[in-house]
Design an enzyme around this catalytic site. Structure first.
Site, PDB file in Angstrom:
ATOM      1  N   LYS A 186      34.810  29.641  45.449  1.00 53.07           N
ATOM      2  CA  LYS A 186      34.022  30.679  44.784  1.00 53.07           C
ATOM      3  C   LYS A 186      34.334  30.583  43.300  1.00 53.07           C
ATOM      4  O   LYS A 186      35.427  30.924  42.851  1.00 53.07           O
ATOM      5  CB  LYS A 186      34.370  32.068  45.318  1.00 53.07           C
ATOM      6  CG  LYS A 186      33.518  33.144  44.674  1.00 53.07           C
ATOM      7  CD  LYS A 186      33.686  34.467  45.365  1.00 53.07           C
ATOM      8  CE  LYS A 186      32.722  35.530  44.874  1.00 53.07           C
ATOM      9  NZ  LYS A 186      32.381  35.550  43.465  1.00 53.07           N
ATOM     10  N   CYS A 246      82.369  44.277  27.725  1.00 49.00           N
ATOM     11  CA  CYS A 246      81.419  45.233  28.301  1.00 49.00           C
ATOM     12  C   CYS A 246      81.306  44.959  29.796  1.00 49.00           C
ATOM     13  O   CYS A 246      81.083  43.819  30.209  1.00 49.00           O
ATOM     14  CB  CYS A 246      80.061  45.056  27.626  1.00 49.00           C
ATOM     15  SG  CYS A 246      78.739  45.953  28.432  1.00 49.00           S
ATOM     16  N   CYS A 267      74.817  50.410  23.716  1.00 47.97           N
ATOM     17  CA  CYS A 267      74.733  49.713  25.002  1.00 47.97           C
ATOM     18  C   CYS A 267      74.722  50.733  26.138  1.00 47.97           C
ATOM     19  O   CYS A 267      75.604  51.598  26.198  1.00 47.97           O
ATOM     20  CB  CYS A 267      75.922  48.767  25.137  1.00 47.97           C
ATOM     21  SG  CYS A 267      76.048  48.076  26.790  1.00 47.97           S
TER      22      CYS A 267
HETATM   23  S1  IVH Z   1      26.157  31.462  46.978  1.00 43.70           S
HETATM   24  C1  IVH Z   1      23.062  34.454  48.394  1.00 43.70           C
HETATM   25  N1  IVH Z   1      28.208  29.960  46.366  1.00 43.70           N
HETATM   26  O1  IVH Z   1      29.518  34.666  43.450  1.00 43.70           O
HETATM   27  C2  IVH Z   1      24.330  33.813  48.063  1.00 43.70           C
HETATM   28  N2  IVH Z   1      27.852  31.935  45.123  1.00 43.70           N
HETATM   29  O2  IVH Z   1      29.839  37.428  44.334  1.00 43.70           O
HETATM   30  C3  IVH Z   1      24.359  33.392  46.669  1.00 43.70           C
HETATM   31  N3  IVH Z   1      29.482  32.301  43.327  1.00 43.70           N
HETATM   32  O3  IVH Z   1      26.260  35.722  42.846  1.00 43.70           O
HETATM   33  C4  IVH Z   1      25.607  32.915  46.188  1.00 43.70           C
HETATM   34  N4  IVH Z   1      30.642  30.478  43.682  1.00 43.70           N
HETATM   35  O4  IVH Z   1      27.330  33.985  41.195  1.00 43.70           O
HETATM   36  C5  IVH Z   1      27.528  31.076  46.090  1.00 43.70           C
HETATM   37  N5  IVH Z   1      29.967  28.525  45.903  1.00 43.70           N
HETATM   38  C6  IVH Z   1      29.278  29.632  45.633  1.00 43.70           C
HETATM   39  C7  IVH Z   1      29.656  30.500  44.599  1.00 43.70           C
HETATM   40  C8  IVH Z   1      28.914  31.660  44.372  1.00 43.70           C
HETATM   41  C9  IVH Z   1      30.506  31.559  42.940  1.00 43.70           C
HETATM   42  C10 IVH Z   1      29.068  33.573  42.691  1.00 43.70           C
HETATM   43  C11 IVH Z   1      27.585  33.746  42.547  1.00 43.70           C
HETATM   44  C12 IVH Z   1      27.289  34.969  43.359  1.00 43.70           C
HETATM   45  C13 IVH Z   1      28.594  35.683  43.326  1.00 43.70           C
HETATM   46  C14 IVH Z   1      28.683  36.668  44.434  1.00 43.70           C
END
Ligand code: IVH
Length: 691
Positions: A130, A451, A428
């Site tokens: 992510k 100390c 101290c």
């Molecule tokens: S898929 C409908 N894949 O995380 C699903 N999102 O918290 C769409 N993001 O809006 C997202 N890495 O901006 C997807 N490998 C990944 C991602 C990812 C980061 C972000 C993206 C999304 C947000 C959601």
């Protein structure tokens, strides 16, 4: 009790009023945080805190569906686009993701989709990092980049095409891979700023006296949304990583993993860690492995996104207003959290340094609970403007010791609730002596070498494994010995008698005898360990070895002038000064004499005939030892020296050979980089002329 009873009897109407108020308050707060995060790129709370507010609202809405606000942030994505940008509708809504905060929630996600699909066999999941950046939609028409949009409110985004064109990993034209693109294609992905570029840009900003970026995400999102005075250097440092084809997806593709391959064929960058996990256990294992790799990755990530790999099943599961049912973001434990700085306490260390320690309202961060953390010194407190009572951000990234990163100034109270300024004490906290701070030092110290705080730490240090290695001399015991006045200086330790020991708390006859025996055993040591045990500032294992090798015996070291000490290779002026001034102090001299008088002893180093070393097989060669060898390193060191060679602690261009045992690490890497020949133990033995 009385209040509890009252609350329970609260009329239903009143209760729903207060729920309604709380829901409205949460919606307002979330709205405000959305604005700070998406529009102003300067969030005022951590992601974890945001998630907690979000979930509280979700829970209340689930309990009271009749009270859900039409405009609730739980139903929407992001925040409306800012003024100044042209806006465009997305080809299809850009959704958000539901979060799983721990393994149980991840398993619940998998169970839920299995139930909905009425499947009992495992459902393969595509796993992707992510990415912690800014979500973007790229629209290609006739294979050419037509437009790039930020997520905006999910339906309409800001047109940032001009800025995106500077991002080198965004193809202006799709390569025709195996799957020919449709007339209109929407590619979704994340714009990130690699950590190395983030550091480089911030360095430049500091040099130019500009405010550094708070984190790579803000720098990336802010970069995309520049309207005037475009910072092209920043834009060129950004990277676009693609993860989906939202519209115009070739019909031949059947899974998310095939989508990623197609994206690569079209010319996009896809996270190299993407994989397919066959079942939930594999998914959990992937997530844990990714967490371990996190600190080595070139970009910041904050979890794993799991998507049902089969596109037909995705279709079947469908989407909710805010997020798809077929995907989940399994978040890493938060690395930042906010809490209250309850107090600051000064602790006195072994060298007399006073360290301010933050007492925090315990908070979970990066997978551990943090309640105390060092604030280093007064300058650090002043620079961060920390005050007792402040709300602060605590960070624990990877294995790094937790630290207070900043104050939430907008939450600072005023008037009678205003937080208190803190200064390290002028006396101290342990012995009451006046503390000192040298002009060009950051550290405030207690100058009293007697100390009790210093003494306790010094005794503890003397007993530690690297020094005299006294078994059974723990912290509680040291505390009693010093507090009751049985140990007023280090040497008293070796003058303890059985009756005194038996008189201590939790000390039976047997433990007293054991302790006396281990003290006795500890007296037989080496010169270097003896030097470590004295607790001289800056003298740890490496320096002690250099001193022991350089002077051979105590008498020569005691006679040595500061310049003689500095003449030993590897010893710098600060250390030489520290050692010389230690032995110049008559109190320390007396301690050394008394320790020897009480029986501390070591074998004199072997006298090596000048002839044998000059003609030795390894004459003039410098070795470094690393990793685990079949015998202690000292053994090989002796033999190398006997054969006329030299052993040093770190690899440099001057090193002739690195002897690498098992699990050799950074020294091996350095030797390879410098092209220093690497020997294994067998090769060394061969050079030494033994089998
Ligand atoms: S898929 C409908 N894949 O995380 C699903 N999102 O918290 C769409 N993001 O809006 C997202 N890495 O901006 C997807 N490998 C990944 C991602 C990812 C980061 C972000 C993206 C999304 C947000 C959601």
């Amino acid at each position: 009790m009385a209040t509890g009873g009252k609350a329970a009897r609260k009329p239903a109407k009143k209760q729903s009023d207060s729920v309604k108020r709380r829901m409205a308050q949460l919606a307002d707060e979330l709205e405000q945080h959305n604005r700070l995060y998406y529009l102003e790129d300067r969030p005022s709370i951590s992601d974890a805190e945001y998630d907690a507010l979000f979930r509280e609202l979700q829970a209340l809405e689930a309990e009271h569906p009749e009270l859900v606000l039409a405009e609730s942030p739980t139903l929407r994505v992001g925040t409306p686009p800012a003024d100044g940008f042209e806006t465009h509708a997305h080809l299809s809504p850009m959704l958000s993701l539901d979060n799983a905060m721990d393994e149980a929630e991840m398993r619940a996600f998998v169970d839920r989709i299995a139930r909905m699909l009425d499947r009992s066999d495992p459902i393969p999941l595509a796993a992707e990092p992510k990415l912690d950046g800014a979500g973007v939609e790229l629209i290609y028409r006739g294979g050419k980049l037509e437009r790039g949009l930020t997520r905006g409110d999910g339906t309409v985004g800001e047109d940032v095409t001009a800025n995106l064109k500077h991002v080198l990993s965004i193809p202006l034209e799709l390569k025709s891979g195996s799957a020919k693109p449709a007339a209109a294609v929407s590619i979704r992905g994340e714009v990130v700023l690699p950590i190395a570029a983030f550091k480089r840009l911030n360095q430049r900003r500091i040099e130019r006296e500009l405010e550094p970026f708070a984190n790579p995400r803000n720098a990336a999102a802010g970069g995309l949304r520049q309207l005037h005075e475009i910072d092209t250097e920043r834009l060129r440092s950004l990277e676009f990583r693609a993860y989906s084809v939202a519209d115009g997806r070739p019909g031949s593709l059947a899974s998310q993993s095939e989508v990623l391959h197609c994206l690569v064929a079209w010319g996009f960058v896809v996270s190299p860690e993407c994989a397919v996990c066959d079942d939930i256990d594999a998914a959990v294992a992937y997530h844990e492995k990714l967490l371990l790799k996190r600190s080595e990755l070139p970009v910041e990530i904050d979890g794993t996104v799991f998507k049902v790999d089969d596109l037909a099943l995705q279709e079947e599961l469908g989407t909710l207003s805010r997020s798809p049912r077929w995907a989940v973001a399994f978040k890493f434990p938060p690395e930042q959290a906010t809490t209250t700085l309850l107090d600051i306490e000064a602790q006195v260390g072994r060298t007399g340094a006073l360290t301010p320690v933050a007492k925090l309202d315990p908070v979970r961060v990066g997978g551990v609970t943090v309640s105390n953390t060092s604030l280093h010194n007064q300058d650090e407190i002043d620079r961060k403007d920390l005050r007792i009572g402040d709300e602060v951000v605590v960070q624990r990234a990877g294995d790094v010791i937790p630290q207070v990163v900043r104050v939430l100034l907008d939450r600072r109270k005023t008037g009678k609730d205003a937080p208190r300024l803190y200064r390290l004490p002028e006396t101290c906290p342990v012995c009451g002596d006046e503390t000192i701070r040298l002009v060009d030092e950051a550290v405030t110290r207690c100058p009293n070498i007697d100390c009790p705080a210093q003494l306790k730490n010094n005794v503890w240090h003397l007993a530690s494994r690297g020094a005299l290695d006294v078994d059974g001399l723990g912290e509680k015991l040291i505390e009693q010995l010093v507090d009751l006045g049985h140990v007023k200086r280090l040497s008293d330790l070796f003058d303890l008698d059985r009756d005194t020991l038996i008189g201590l708390e939790r000390m039976g006859e047997k433990s007293a005898d054991n302790l006396l025996a281990s003290l006795d055993k500890a007296k037989e040591t080496t010169f270097a360990r003896f030097l470590i045990a004295l607790g001289i500032r800056h003298v740890g294992a490496t320096i002690a070895e250099l001193l022991a090798d350089g002077f051979g015996d105590l008498a020569s070291l005691l006679e040595a002038k500061e310049s003689d000490i500095a003449a030993v290779e590897g010893i710098g002026p600060t250390i030489a000064e520290s050692v010389a001034s230690f032995f110049a102090d008559p109190r320390n001299r007396a301690e050394v004499d008394r320790l020897i008088g009480l029986g501390l002893r070591w074998k004199a180093p072997k006298k090596r005939s000048a002839k044998s070393t000059a003609d030795g097989a390894l004459a003039g060669k410098t070795f470094v030892l690393t990793g685990t060898l079949s015998q202690p390193r000292d053994h090989f060191k002796e033999r190398i020296i006997d054969a006329g060679g030299k052993v040093t602690g770190s690899v440099s261009k001057k090193t002739d050979y690195l002897v690498a045992g098992e699990a050799a690490g950074s020294k091996l890497a350095k030797a390879q980089k410098l092209e220093v020949p690497v020997l294994d133990e067998a090769a060394l033995l061969e050079m030494l002329g033994s089998d």
